[in-house]
Structures are given as C-alpha cells and as structure tokens.
Design an enzyme around this catalytic site. Sequence first.
Site, PDB file in Angstrom:
ATOM      1  N   ARG A 175       0.851  -1.182   0.000  1.00 31.46           N
ATOM      2  CA  ARG A 175       0.000   0.000   0.000  1.00 31.46           C
ATOM      3  C   ARG A 175       0.892   1.238   0.000  1.00 31.46           C
ATOM      4  O   ARG A 175       2.055   1.172   0.370  1.00 31.46           O
ATOM      5  CB  ARG A 175      -0.882   0.038   1.254  1.00 31.46           C
ATOM      6  CG  ARG A 175      -1.883  -1.084   1.357  1.00 31.46           C
ATOM      7  CD  ARG A 175      -2.821  -0.853   2.528  1.00 31.46           C
ATOM      8  NE  ARG A 175      -2.137  -0.790   3.807  1.00 31.46           N
ATOM      9  CZ  ARG A 175      -2.718  -0.432   4.951  1.00 31.46           C
ATOM     10  NH1 ARG A 175      -3.975  -0.079   4.971  1.00 31.46           N
ATOM     11  NH2 ARG A 175      -2.047  -0.406   6.076  1.00 31.46           N
ATOM     12  N   CYS A 183       4.483   7.727  -5.489  1.00 31.28           N
ATOM     13  CA  CYS A 183       5.210   8.990  -5.375  1.00 31.28           C
ATOM     14  C   CYS A 183       4.201  10.130  -5.270  1.00 31.28           C
ATOM     15  O   CYS A 183       3.329  10.289  -6.126  1.00 31.28           O
ATOM     16  CB  CYS A 183       6.095   9.176  -6.602  1.00 31.28           C
ATOM     17  SG  CYS A 183       6.843  10.820  -6.713  1.00 31.28           S
ATOM     18  N   GLU A 213      -5.094   6.294   5.213  1.00 29.13           N
ATOM     19  CA  GLU A 213      -3.923   6.417   6.090  1.00 29.13           C
ATOM     20  C   GLU A 213      -2.685   6.937   5.348  1.00 29.13           C
ATOM     21  O   GLU A 213      -1.646   6.271   5.257  1.00 29.13           O
ATOM     22  CB  GLU A 213      -3.612   5.073   6.753  1.00 29.13           C
ATOM     23  CG  GLU A 213      -4.717   4.602   7.673  1.00 29.13           C
ATOM     24  CD  GLU A 213      -4.414   3.280   8.362  1.00 29.13           C
ATOM     25  OE1 GLU A 213      -5.017   2.997   9.398  1.00 29.13           O
ATOM     26  OE2 GLU A 213      -3.561   2.522   7.844  1.00 29.13           O
ATOM     27  N   GLU A 220     -11.941   3.566  11.770  1.00 31.13           N
ATOM     28  CA  GLU A 220     -11.631   2.148  11.921  1.00 31.13           C
ATOM     29  C   GLU A 220     -11.472   1.827  13.398  1.00 31.13           C
ATOM     30  O   GLU A 220     -10.886   2.606  14.156  1.00 31.13           O
ATOM     31  CB  GLU A 220     -10.342   1.773  11.172  1.00 31.13           C
ATOM     32  CG  GLU A 220     -10.432   1.876   9.667  1.00 31.13           C
ATOM     33  CD  GLU A 220      -9.150   1.430   8.981  1.00 31.13           C
ATOM     34  OE1 GLU A 220      -8.357   0.692   9.614  1.00 31.13           O
ATOM     35  OE2 GLU A 220      -8.931   1.810   7.816  1.00 31.13           O
ATOM     36  N   TRP A 268      -2.215  -7.299  13.367  1.00 31.77           N
ATOM     37  CA  TRP A 268      -0.847  -6.781  13.284  1.00 31.77           C
ATOM     38  C   TRP A 268      -0.272  -6.384  14.640  1.00 31.77           C
ATOM     39  O   TRP A 268       0.869  -5.928  14.717  1.00 31.77           O
ATOM     40  CB  TRP A 268      -0.776  -5.601  12.318  1.00 31.77           C
ATOM     41  CG  TRP A 268      -1.844  -4.562  12.504  1.00 31.77           C
ATOM     42  CD1 TRP A 268      -3.037  -4.484  11.846  1.00 31.77           C
ATOM     43  CD2 TRP A 268      -1.824  -3.449  13.404  1.00 31.77           C
ATOM     44  NE1 TRP A 268      -3.759  -3.391  12.278  1.00 31.77           N
ATOM     45  CE2 TRP A 268      -3.036  -2.740  13.232  1.00 31.77           C
ATOM     46  CE3 TRP A 268      -0.901  -2.987  14.337  1.00 31.77           C
ATOM     47  CZ2 TRP A 268      -3.352  -1.599  13.973  1.00 31.77           C
ATOM     48  CZ3 TRP A 268      -1.212  -1.848  15.074  1.00 31.77           C
ATOM     49  CH2 TRP A 268      -2.423  -1.173  14.876  1.00 31.77           C
ATOM     50  N   GLU A 280      -4.610  -9.403   5.495  1.00 29.80           N
ATOM     51  CA  GLU A 280      -5.450  -9.103   6.655  1.00 29.80           C
ATOM     52  C   GLU A 280      -6.571 -10.127   6.830  1.00 29.80           C
ATOM     53  O   GLU A 280      -7.616  -9.836   7.386  1.00 29.80           O
ATOM     54  CB  GLU A 280      -6.012  -7.680   6.540  1.00 29.80           C
ATOM     55  CG  GLU A 280      -4.916  -6.649   6.699  1.00 29.80           C
ATOM     56  CD  GLU A 280      -5.384  -5.202   6.620  1.00 29.80           C
ATOM     57  OE1 GLU A 280      -5.024  -4.433   7.518  1.00 29.80           O
ATOM     58  OE2 GLU A 280      -6.088  -4.853   5.658  1.00 29.80           O
ATOM     59  N   PHE A 339      -6.690 -12.526   8.862  1.00 29.80           N
ATOM     60  CA  PHE A 339      -6.933 -12.872  10.261  1.00 29.80           C
ATOM     61  C   PHE A 339      -7.196 -11.645  11.132  1.00 29.80           C
ATOM     62  O   PHE A 339      -7.196 -11.737  12.356  1.00 29.80           O
ATOM     63  CB  PHE A 339      -5.765 -13.692  10.816  1.00 29.80           C
ATOM     64  CG  PHE A 339      -5.617 -15.030  10.143  1.00 29.80           C
ATOM     65  CD1 PHE A 339      -6.660 -15.954  10.179  1.00 29.80           C
ATOM     66  CD2 PHE A 339      -4.463 -15.353   9.460  1.00 29.80           C
ATOM     67  CE1 PHE A 339      -6.535 -17.180   9.547  1.00 29.80           C
ATOM     68  CE2 PHE A 339      -4.332 -16.582   8.826  1.00 29.80           C
ATOM     69  CZ  PHE A 339      -5.372 -17.501   8.871  1.00 29.80           C
TER      70      PHE A 339
END
Length: 679
Positions: free
Chosen positions: A114, A118, A153, A316, A324, A364, A366
């Site tokens: 992700r 640039c 993000e 979120e 994570w 992601e 899990f």
Amino acid sequence: MKRALDINQFLHGGDYNPEQWWDEPDVINQDFALFKQTKINTVTVGIFSWAKLEPQEGNYDFSWLDEIFDRVEEMNGHVILATPSGARPAWLAQKYPEVLRTDNRGNKRGFGGRHNHCLTSPIYRKKVYEINTKLAEHFGQRKSLVLWHISNEYSGECYCDLCKDAFRKWLKNKYGDLATLNHAWWNTFWSHTYNDWSQVNPPSPLSEMGNKGMNLDWKRFITDQTISFIDNETAPLKKITPNIPVTTNMMAGNPLMDPFAGFDYQKVARHLDFISWDSYPAWGNDSQTTEELGRNVGLIHDFFRSLKHQNFLVMENPPSRVNWHNFDRAKRPGMHELASLQDVAHGSQGVLYFQLRASRGSSEMFHGAVIEHRHPEKTRAFKDVTKVGKDLEKISPIVATNYAKAKVAIVFSYDSYWALQDAESYSVNKNIWQTIQKHYRYFYEHDIPVDFVSSEDDFSQYDLLIDPMHFLMSKSYLEKIDNYVKNGGKIVGTYISGVVDENDLAYMNEWPKELQEIYGLEPLETDVLYPGQSNLINFEGKEYPVHDYCETLINCTGKVLATYSTDFYQDTPAIVEHSYGAGKGYYLACRTDYSFLEKFYEKIASELVPEIPITKFNDRVSIQIRENKSEKYWFVQNFSDKEEKIELSCELVNLLEDVKDKGIVSLKPFESKVYTLSR
C-alpha cells in the site's frame, strides 16, 4: 459553503470490500442480512478497489458498486465512498513506473504493498484526479452518500528525482537564495556550504542525516507535498459534490497512542472538512491497566477532535482482535461496548470497524471482523457489535450535541516535536508524548475537558495552557504566549523549552525575553540523568522524586514553590510561580512523577472541575460530557474489571436502560451508563 457531516443518527458500520466476493452472491446476501441484525447502517466502500473500478486504463466498471449503493439505500443506510489512491492497480505501475516510490537509499520499489506511490508524480496525480472525477460524477448525487473518504492512512516518503526537484523548488520558495538557506541550516559547520541548488538533496543515510535544519525542512516539505496531493485528490470532489464533506483516516501509534508524526496533521486538517482517525488500542495488554489505556485513548480522541475543534469520526475500530499487534488478544467481555461508547463520549459521530467481513486471504485475512470466516452469528464479536448498534440507537439524540467546551488546552507543535526528537544531548528517548500523557492525567481523572492546540491556534478562550517540552519556539509564538499571559491567562511550561528558533538554531546569549518575563527566570544548565538515577524536590513540606532532566535556574524573580533536595544544585529553585501582567506563568524545571503533578494541578486548577450531578469514588470511573444549548449528557464509564459505585445528586434518566436512577448506583466491570436530566 460549509461542508459538514449532516446526519441524524450515529454511524455504525465500517470498511466493506464486496468486490472480494463478487463471484459469490450468497456471501453478499448473507452480509446484508447480518448488517440488519447488527444495526449496521453505514458501509465504507471503494478503499483499495481501483483494479475493480478501472480494470484497464480508461475502462471503468462501476456497475458492481451501483448494486451496493442500491442495497444500502434499500435499508435506508449511509455510504462513505473512498477514493482508491492508497493502492494502485498493476497495469498502472507497469505502464507508468514513475508512480512507484524510491527509498532513501535510491532503491526503486516494485509493484506491491500500500502507499507505494510517489506524491510528486504528475502521472499519478493525473490518474487519481481522473478516477476521482469519474466517481464524483457517477455517485455524487446518490442519496446515501454522506462522506468522501480520500485514500487511506496517508503516510510515507519518496526520494526519486521528481521529489528531489520538488524539494529544491520548495526550498527556493522558502529561502529565496542559497545564502539564506546556508545560514538557516548553519552549513558552515563541516564545510557543508552549498553553491549550487543541484547540490541540495533530502536527508539520506548515503549522504547527510545530521543537519537539523535539513531534517526539519524535509518533514515540512513532506507535509506540504502531502497537502498538495490531497488538494489534487479533493478538487474534483469539491467541484462536483460541493455539499459532501471530505475526510481521510488519520493514525495513532500503538501501544503509546501518540499521533502519527510522519507529517503535520494540524496543517493537513485545514484541507479537510471533517476529521477521522483509526483507533487500535491494545485492549487487555499486560503492560497497562484498562484504566491507564482508556485514559490514553481518551487523550488521543481529544487530540483528533481538537484538530478542527469539532466532532470527529472513528473510521476504523477493531470488533475484537487485530492481526498486526504483536499479540492479538481478543477484547474481554464488555470491553468493546466500553471502547465504542468512549469514542462517542469524546465526540465521535459513530463507531466504524475494520472490517465488516473478514478477507478470505492475503495480508489481513486474520484481522478481526464483524462477520468472521466461520459461524459469524455465533461469535462474541458479532454479539458485541449488535449490542453497540442497539446502544447507538438508544442514544441517537446525542448525535446533535458537541463535546463540552474546554477551558484547558495542551500545546502540541509538530515542528518542536520533530526538532527535539532529532536533538542530541537530551538522551535517546525523550518521552515527549508520555510527558503529555502525564500532564493530561489530572484533567482526565477530574473530568475536566481538554483541547489540544497548535502554536497557531487562538488561545484566548482558555483559562490554562499547558506547554510541556516546547523545544522549538518561533518569535511569533513567543509573542502570542506573552500576550496570552499578560491578558490574564495561566501557562505551565517545563524543562527543555525555548531552546531553538523556527530554523532549529539555538537562541543565543540569553533565554528569549518573552519567556523570562512570563516565568521570571532563566534556565542555565540541563542535567540529564541516567535511567537508574533520580533526584528529589521539596514541595509544600513533602519530597517528590524527579527523573531524566533537572535544569538549574538563574535570575529567579518569581515565587519558588519547590527546591531540589540533593546534588550540586541542592536548595536551588525547581518549580517557580511568577505573576506577569494579569496572568501567571508556572515553570517546572524537572521531570516529575504524577504524584507531584497531581498535587501541583490540584493547587492551580481545581476550580476548573465542572459541576456534575454525579459523584464518583475513584479514578477508574470516567465522566465525559456532550451538550448543546438545551441539554447535557453524561457518559459514565467503568474502566475497571471490578464493580464500582457512583452517586447521583438528583434523579437522572439512564438512556441505555430506559429507566430513572438516583442515589447510589452500581457499575458492573467495564459498564457504561449515559445520563441526562430529562427525556
């Protein structure tokens, strides 16, 4: 035109990626049936969906997303539509490799991950603008669309030739000529004087990492380049859908719960209509009590709310575990409701999750979700989310209120934070954010609302400013706090403040005059203690330990509140109060434990405790206030795994249970109650 989030109910839902299941319609049918059960009313779609939205260059397919909009509108729900710039499709990276990032060692990244883009690339900006235009034209008039969620993000840096050239142009615009730049960066040191702009490069382990002015300006450049990218993203959205507000999901660190410091959120916030952030505390960890973690989460809520001094949104939030974290512990029973209502208590206009349905594969798969891989209706997370959905419906009138007006503000400057983190001499870990958390604690535990302010905000509405470790102070900021105190404000400053100017150059000859006049003293030397060392200060006849930093003071004309107990500066001033104009300055020359700060703030800030018709008997219970002109609501939350009691001084309506309470009331472990005076 004001672009506000106009809703009449709390948003409950979150990130949804139906494109992962488009060849399995039974899964999507099940999702919408389960959304109804859990009181989900909002889906955030389009994040990382570029390859599905534009499978080949210029070939757009929005039909699948049309179907999702239709289904959401059938259930009278809301859609938050994301732009897909956080992850580009493979065809784009293959055809236009310049869109991929280069690291600070000059390595060009390949496709993947992700935020591998640039910020400067004209082609990437053009492609982002194009797809955002198509999305706005196609979905902008849908009645369910309540919010644009741009990218995801924002983070990271690029060191390609395009970014190097952009950095040089940014510096030329700021400094005008190389002579001015050389002076600001103090380039005579180590013979680093530039005589051609082509010699200027970003900080890199292959060249220069020790130039403070360069490092600081690079952070500022990354901030401005991110803002420029955001403005490019939002331009078509604001043009085509002027009534739909724009946000992006900001981040906090874990487990420290400090704001992301890759660029300046305070500056970025001016280019957004609404603030959102992603909340991932490590509930149930083994290094903090739930009470301690809850306090730190409350602080970071207050930080993000303060970016625009208005309500915000938790974009979120994990229904249970997080894939994570180093240890992905599930929330204990009651913790999800506790955390969700804390979001709302501090000003969130909803509770959104990552993710609504768990991904079947990839990075992601899990990560906890509302709808898990197996037996989704039986999971505790599903039941917890359903409970929160019902709670939000019961307290829906509160969506029309704001967090209580604060009389206390904590100053936080990204420039100062970056500069101090980059400074030698003050030990490896300065614990800047932990220090802010310590100062915040008194106000949280006494239910006193707190704002965070940048050095450019208006301070006049606050009775008390707390200004810890403000290492870098510009002349304009010095003048601002001088006027604030002269006109009746109270300010608390600490060690390691006012050391350098806005170019990260040391103030020479004496401490800035404004600070001398505010605090009635001058710091002379900073004794940096080893982790195992400490000193003591004597305050009101009792000794308190101090650690890490002890400044010696000279020219002290204020009232000495505490003195050092040992070492070569024994019996010299450590804490000083000084009257200046109509206000007061308090200077803390050393790092203390909370045991001292509690007594200190009790002495200078106890009158700021708000009148609340609820008495709590310990600090494990938090009380937060939301209000409008006609009503007040009190969120009373037990951040303990033990039963706690409160006492109501009058009869109050308990909104979650639809009863009236009075007198002594028990709170079960992790239980929340929401009170108001009348129905």
